[in-house]
Design a protein around this motif. Structure first.
Motif, PDB file in Angstrom:
ATOM      1  N   TRP A   1     -38.995 -36.630  30.356  1.00  0.00           N
ATOM      2  CA  TRP A   1     -37.735 -36.756  29.625  1.00  0.00           C
ATOM      3  C   TRP A   1     -38.002 -36.695  28.123  1.00  0.00           C
ATOM      4  O   TRP A   1     -38.950 -37.306  27.636  1.00  0.00           O
ATOM      5  N   ASN A   2     -37.188 -35.940  27.400  1.00  0.00           N
ATOM      6  CA  ASN A   2     -37.328 -35.807  25.943  1.00  0.00           C
ATOM      7  C   ASN A   2     -38.758 -35.418  25.551  1.00  0.00           C
ATOM      8  O   ASN A   2     -39.315 -35.938  24.570  1.00  0.00           O
ATOM      9  N   LEU A   3     -39.317 -34.473  26.281  1.00  0.00           N
ATOM     10  CA  LEU A   3     -40.717 -34.103  26.070  1.00  0.00           C
ATOM     11  C   LEU A   3     -40.943 -33.395  24.737  1.00  0.00           C
ATOM     12  O   LEU A   3     -42.072 -33.341  24.245  1.00  0.00           O
ATOM     13  N   PHE A   4     -39.897 -32.862  24.132  1.00  0.00           N
ATOM     14  CA  PHE A   4     -40.028 -32.033  22.933  1.00  0.00           C
ATOM     15  C   PHE A   4     -40.213 -32.833  21.655  1.00  0.00           C
ATOM     16  O   PHE A   4     -40.667 -32.292  20.648  1.00  0.00           O
ATOM     17  N   LEU A   5     -39.865 -34.113  21.658  1.00  0.00           N
ATOM     18  CA  LEU A   5     -39.900 -34.888  20.420  1.00  0.00           C
ATOM     19  C   LEU A   5     -41.300 -35.433  20.152  1.00  0.00           C
ATOM     20  O   LEU A   5     -41.856 -36.160  20.992  1.00  0.00           O
ATOM     21  N   PRO A   6     -41.884 -35.129  18.993  1.00  0.00           N
ATOM     22  CA  PRO A   6     -43.246 -35.594  18.696  1.00  0.00           C
ATOM     23  C   PRO A   6     -43.321 -37.070  18.338  1.00  0.00           C
ATOM     24  O   PRO A   6     -44.409 -37.656  18.361  1.00  0.00           O
TER      25      PRO A   6
ATOM     26  N   MET B   1     -31.052 -33.234  17.956  1.00  0.00           N
ATOM     27  CA  MET B   1     -31.802 -34.490  18.017  1.00  0.00           C
ATOM     28  C   MET B   1     -32.906 -34.519  16.963  1.00  0.00           C
ATOM     29  O   MET B   1     -33.133 -35.542  16.311  1.00  0.00           O
ATOM     30  N   GLU B   2     -33.592 -33.387  16.792  1.00  0.00           N
ATOM     31  CA  GLU B   2     -34.626 -33.320  15.754  1.00  0.00           C
ATOM     32  C   GLU B   2     -34.039 -33.580  14.369  1.00  0.00           C
ATOM     33  O   GLU B   2     -34.641 -34.289  13.548  1.00  0.00           O
ATOM     34  N   VAL B   3     -32.873 -33.012  14.114  1.00  0.00           N
ATOM     35  CA  VAL B   3     -32.206 -33.225  12.825  1.00  0.00           C
ATOM     36  C   VAL B   3     -31.891 -34.703  12.624  1.00  0.00           C
ATOM     37  O   VAL B   3     -32.154 -35.274  11.558  1.00  0.00           O
ATOM     38  N   LEU B   4     -31.332 -35.345  13.633  1.00  0.00           N
ATOM     39  CA  LEU B   4     -30.936 -36.740  13.497  1.00  0.00           C
ATOM     40  C   LEU B   4     -32.147 -37.667  13.409  1.00  0.00           C
ATOM     41  O   LEU B   4     -32.124 -38.664  12.688  1.00  0.00           O
TER      42      LEU B   4
ATOM     43  N   PHE C   1     -29.556 -26.449   3.742  1.00  0.00           N
ATOM     44  CA  PHE C   1     -30.619 -25.464   3.950  1.00  0.00           C
ATOM     45  C   PHE C   1     -31.956 -26.149   4.232  1.00  0.00           C
ATOM     46  O   PHE C   1     -32.744 -25.683   5.059  1.00  0.00           O
ATOM     47  N   GLU C   2     -32.208 -27.230   3.551  1.00  0.00           N
ATOM     48  CA  GLU C   2     -33.434 -27.987   3.808  1.00  0.00           C
ATOM     49  C   GLU C   2     -33.474 -28.438   5.266  1.00  0.00           C
ATOM     50  O   GLU C   2     -34.508 -28.316   5.948  1.00  0.00           O
ATOM     51  N   ILE C   3     -32.364 -28.955   5.747  1.00  0.00           N
ATOM     52  CA  ILE C   3     -32.288 -29.417   7.128  1.00  0.00           C
ATOM     53  C   ILE C   3     -32.428 -28.241   8.093  1.00  0.00           C
ATOM     54  O   ILE C   3     -33.122 -28.332   9.108  1.00  0.00           O
TER      55      ILE C   3
END
Length: 411
Positions: free
Chosen positions: A61-66, A106-109, A249-251
């Protein structure tokens, strides 16, 4: 670069492959049947929630988040092979809560969201109880150049007011979609890359309207879909702006780097599934008294496809490794290279698999038409091939231009 997977990744690969074989791939026809039988196709097939519960219980679950606080704590190069495995099935990414555009949101938040934004929007996304969409591309302008953006996000005191039309907002048709991230122009007089803001917009905000769902090669891709959305005087608290005005743009750059790795590895999974179907067809289908594998140039087609897939994978893993070691800026050329190479390779491999299947390849008896559409669309998503080639050429020419004294050296 070490070509061996880490022990942690090897463990996940083994578990993920087993889960895919036991649960996900057998559930594909069930998912399709439930979707077809539903009176409203924009509903979640029950089997998906069952699969999600199993995946969460299995720790997949949520394997993509470092960040270990939120996900599995895997680096880009560690997650990449897992994305490829998930790419073999259209339903798999959602099963493991690793589906776009939620992953990017999710990465953004995680990276830019306030504590309030994380609590209200990130937590439910992490739990898989809600979905989201991303509203950036616009129909009236060439969105390959994001500075063309006409939609506005104007700050008025403690309020931000949104106006504009967006399209190809993937996921907005999902019954669990609860918010979108909207990108718009805030200050036209600011430096070019400090003019835009990203804003969290609840799906039920007054003034937000889904005008239509857009078909892709005739398919609406229910229950997720891709929407054309208008924003008419949508008024929200300024606290809904992510990281503050002018940082859009940074985000976006922070969001797109990992996302492109994920997309490319998933489309390599698409190519692998098509390749497997092609090989099986070539060995079991007979024409003119011989298996297709031994007719004409089919052996060369299979060999070239094998090499192309492996080359694309190695390049993508290199880009992921560089992101982990030197960051997004240091890997800009490689990220653009994979964005051109992987989808084009997958499109060609799927097309060859379709050809090998004859009439069966262009109907719904196989997943090949859907695989082809996925590969073709990705040549536009996250920037068209031409934009990426332009950046690759620019970066390749720069050191030579400096050496020749055509541009000043900047250290």
């Amino acid at each position: 670069m070490n070509f061996d997977h880490s022990p942690k990744t090897k463990g996940y690969i083994e578990r993920l492959n087993a889960f895919m074989a036991e649960h996900v791939l057998p559930a594909e026809p069930v998912y399709a049947a439930q979707l077809k039988a539903a009176s409203d196709p924009w509903t979640q097939p029950p089997v998906m929630e069952e699969l999600k519960a199993r995946a969460k219980a299995a720790g997949l679950w949520n394997l993509f988040l470092p960040e270990e606080e939120y996900g599995a704590g895997l680096a880009n190069v560690e997650y990449a092979p897992l994305a490829e495995i998930m790419g073999r099935s259209f339903i798999a990414p959602e099963v493991f809560n690793c589906n776009a555009p939620d992953t990017g949101n999710m990465e953004v938040l995680v990276k830019y969201g306030s504590n309030e934004q994380k609590e209200r929007w990130l937590r439910p996304l992490l739990d898989g109880t809600i979905r989201s969409a991303f509203c950036m591309t616009e129909p009236e302008v060439a969105s390959s150049d994001a500075t063309n953006m006409r939609a506005t996000a104007i700050v008025e005191g403690d309020t931000v007011v949104l106006n504009g039309r967006k399209w190809w907002s993937t996921g907005i048709g999902h019954p669990n979609c609860r918010f979108v991230i909207f990108m718009g122009l805030t200050d036209a007089e600011a430096p070019k890359h400090q003019r835009h803001s990203m804003v969290i917009v609840p799906i039920d905000a007054p003034g937000l309207k889904i005008e239509r769902m857009l078909p892709v090669f005739g398919a609406l891709h229910e229950p997720h879909g891709h929407g054309e959305v208008t924003f008419t005087d949508v008024r929200l608290p300024v606290s809904n702006i992510i990281a503050g005005p002018g940082r859009g743009f940074e985000i976006a750059q922070g969001r797109l780097g990992p996302g492109r790795i994920h997309h490319c590895m998933r489309v390599i999974g698409v190519a692998e599934r098509a390749f497997e179907l092609m090989c099986r067809r070539a060995l079991t289908r007979t024409a003119f008294g011989r298996p297709l594998a031994h007719l004409g140039g089919n052996g060369d087609i299979i060999a070239n496809a094998r090499m192309a897939i492996d080359q694309a994978r190695l390049l993508t893993l290199k880009a992921a490794w560089m992101m982990d070691t030197v960051g997004v800026k240091g890997a800009m050329s490689e990220i653009s290279q994979i964005k051109v190479v992987a989808p084009s390779m997958a499109q060609q491999v799927v097309d060859q698999a379709i050809q090998m299947h004859g009439g069966a390849g262009v109907c719904d008896d196989t997943p090949l038409t859907e695989l082809f559409a996925a590969a073709r669309v990705l040549r536009l998503a996250d920037g068209p091939d031409e934009v990426h080639r332009a950046l690759i050429a620019k970066l390749a020419l720069k050191p030579h231009a400096v050496e020749l004294g055509l541009v000043p050296s900047r250290k």
